[in-house]
Write a protein that holds these residues in place. Structure first.
Motif, PDB file in Angstrom:
ATOM      1  N   MET A   1       0.838  -1.190   0.000  1.00  0.00           N
ATOM      2  CA  MET A   1       0.000   0.000   0.000  1.00  0.00           C
ATOM      3  C   MET A   1       0.881   1.251   0.000  1.00  0.00           C
ATOM      4  N   GLU A   2       0.505   2.195  -0.805  1.00  0.00           N
ATOM      5  CA  GLU A   2       1.247   3.434  -0.938  1.00  0.00           C
ATOM      6  C   GLU A   2       1.066   4.302   0.306  1.00  0.00           C
ATOM      7  N   HIS A   3       2.147   4.880   0.778  1.00  0.00           N
ATOM      8  CA  HIS A   3       2.112   5.787   1.923  1.00  0.00           C
ATOM      9  C   HIS A   3       1.484   7.110   1.504  1.00  0.00           C
ATOM     10  N   ILE A   4       0.456   7.543   2.224  1.00  0.00           N
ATOM     11  CA  ILE A   4      -0.198   8.817   1.925  1.00  0.00           C
ATOM     12  C   ILE A   4       0.470   9.898   2.764  1.00  0.00           C
ATOM     13  N   ALA A   5       0.949  10.936   2.122  1.00  0.00           N
ATOM     14  CA  ALA A   5       1.624  12.014   2.841  1.00  0.00           C
ATOM     15  C   ALA A   5       0.624  13.023   3.401  1.00  0.00           C
ATOM     16  N   ILE A   6      -0.374  13.381   2.597  1.00  0.00           N
ATOM     17  CA  ILE A   6      -1.340  14.398   3.022  1.00  0.00           C
ATOM     18  C   ILE A   6      -2.757  13.929   2.720  1.00  0.00           C
ATOM     19  N   SER A   7      -3.595  14.012   3.744  1.00  0.00           N
ATOM     20  CA  SER A   7      -5.031  13.809   3.562  1.00  0.00           C
ATOM     21  C   SER A   7      -5.665  15.188   3.471  1.00  0.00           C
ATOM     22  N   GLN A  29      -2.825  19.815  -8.050  1.00  0.00           N
ATOM     23  CA  GLN A  29      -1.666  20.220  -7.255  1.00  0.00           C
ATOM     24  C   GLN A  29      -0.372  19.688  -7.842  1.00  0.00           C
ATOM     25  N   LYS A  30       0.638  20.536  -7.831  1.00  0.00           N
ATOM     26  CA  LYS A  30       1.986  20.148  -8.245  1.00  0.00           C
ATOM     27  C   LYS A  30       2.703  19.693  -6.974  1.00  0.00           C
ATOM     28  N   VAL A  96     -10.501  27.875  -3.615  1.00  0.00           N
ATOM     29  CA  VAL A  96      -9.615  27.364  -4.655  1.00  0.00           C
ATOM     30  C   VAL A  96      -8.196  27.558  -4.133  1.00  0.00           C
ATOM     31  N   VAL A  97      -7.366  26.527  -4.282  1.00  0.00           N
ATOM     32  CA  VAL A  97      -5.996  26.628  -3.796  1.00  0.00           C
ATOM     33  C   VAL A  97      -5.018  26.752  -4.957  1.00  0.00           C
ATOM     34  N   LEU A  98      -3.936  27.461  -4.697  1.00  0.00           N
ATOM     35  CA  LEU A  98      -2.897  27.653  -5.705  1.00  0.00           C
ATOM     36  C   LEU A  98      -2.185  26.330  -5.981  1.00  0.00           C
ATOM     37  N   PRO A  99      -1.570  26.185  -7.157  1.00  0.00           N
ATOM     38  CA  PRO A  99      -1.001  24.898  -7.590  1.00  0.00           C
ATOM     39  C   PRO A  99       0.054  24.290  -6.676  1.00  0.00           C
ATOM     40  N   ARG A 100       0.777  25.080  -5.906  1.00  0.00           N
ATOM     41  CA  ARG A 100       1.820  24.525  -5.039  1.00  0.00           C
ATOM     42  C   ARG A 100       1.436  24.589  -3.556  1.00  0.00           C
ATOM     43  N   PHE A 101       0.171  24.809  -3.270  1.00  0.00           N
ATOM     44  CA  PHE A 101      -0.292  24.914  -1.886  1.00  0.00           C
ATOM     45  C   PHE A 101       0.119  23.695  -1.050  1.00  0.00           C
ATOM     46  N   LEU A 105       2.913  23.298   2.008  1.00  0.00           N
ATOM     47  CA  LEU A 105       2.507  22.775   3.312  1.00  0.00           C
ATOM     48  C   LEU A 105       3.376  21.585   3.719  1.00  0.00           C
ATOM     49  N   TYR A 106       3.543  20.647   2.805  1.00  0.00           N
ATOM     50  CA  TYR A 106       4.340  19.456   3.091  1.00  0.00           C
ATOM     51  C   TYR A 106       5.789  19.806   3.414  1.00  0.00           C
ATOM     52  N   ASP A 107       6.383  20.661   2.602  1.00  0.00           N
ATOM     53  CA  ASP A 107       7.781  21.044   2.823  1.00  0.00           C
ATOM     54  C   ASP A 107       7.967  21.707   4.195  1.00  0.00           C
ATOM     55  N   ALA A 108       7.042  22.582   4.583  1.00  0.00           N
ATOM     56  CA  ALA A 108       7.140  23.250   5.878  1.00  0.00           C
ATOM     57  C   ALA A 108       6.992  22.244   7.020  1.00  0.00           C
TER      58      ALA A 108
END
Length: 115
Positions: A1-7, A29-30, A96-101, A105-108
């Motif tokens: 099963m693939e690990h989900i980073a963000i729900s 999302q990019k 609506v969220v921007l393409p790198r939102f 978030l993940y990087d931070a």
């Protein structure tokens, strides 16, 4: 099963005029980690549930939870209960969220060892 980073949890109640644009902005999302999109239909009466089901049928990252109207907090909690990701993001169904939102978030979160 693939690990989900963000729900990504989207509580939804009668926002059909905005919903497709919101979901499209999430799916576009990019991001370089796996995500899941939890659409929580909180008893909508304007056809939002059907919109959600269409997205779930065409994109495996999308899951839909249909429930009787219980309010925003209950919808968010239903999303949390179903979430498989390491991190959660809540997005309102009329936003609506921007393409790198999500990547930002993940990087931070990773940079600061958030949990």
């Amino acid at each position: 099963m693939e690990h989900i980073a963000i729900s990504v949890i989207v509580p939804i109640y009668n926002t059909k005029p905005y919903l497709a644009e919101c979901i499209e902005s999430i799916l576009a999302q990019k991001i370089n980690v796996p995500i899941e999109v939890l659409l929580i239909d909180d008893g909508s009466t304007d056809g939002c549930g059907e919109v959600c089901d269409k997205y779930a049928a065409r994109d495996e990252r999308v899951r839909v939870i249909h429930q009787e109207n219980q309010g925003l907090s209950a919808a968010r909690n239903a999303g949390i209960d179903a979430a498989k990701g390491r991190y959660y993001s809540f997005i309102d169904s009329d936003d609506v969220v921007l393409p790198r939102f999500l990547q930002t978030l993940y990087d931070a979160c990773e940079e600061h060892d958030a949990y």
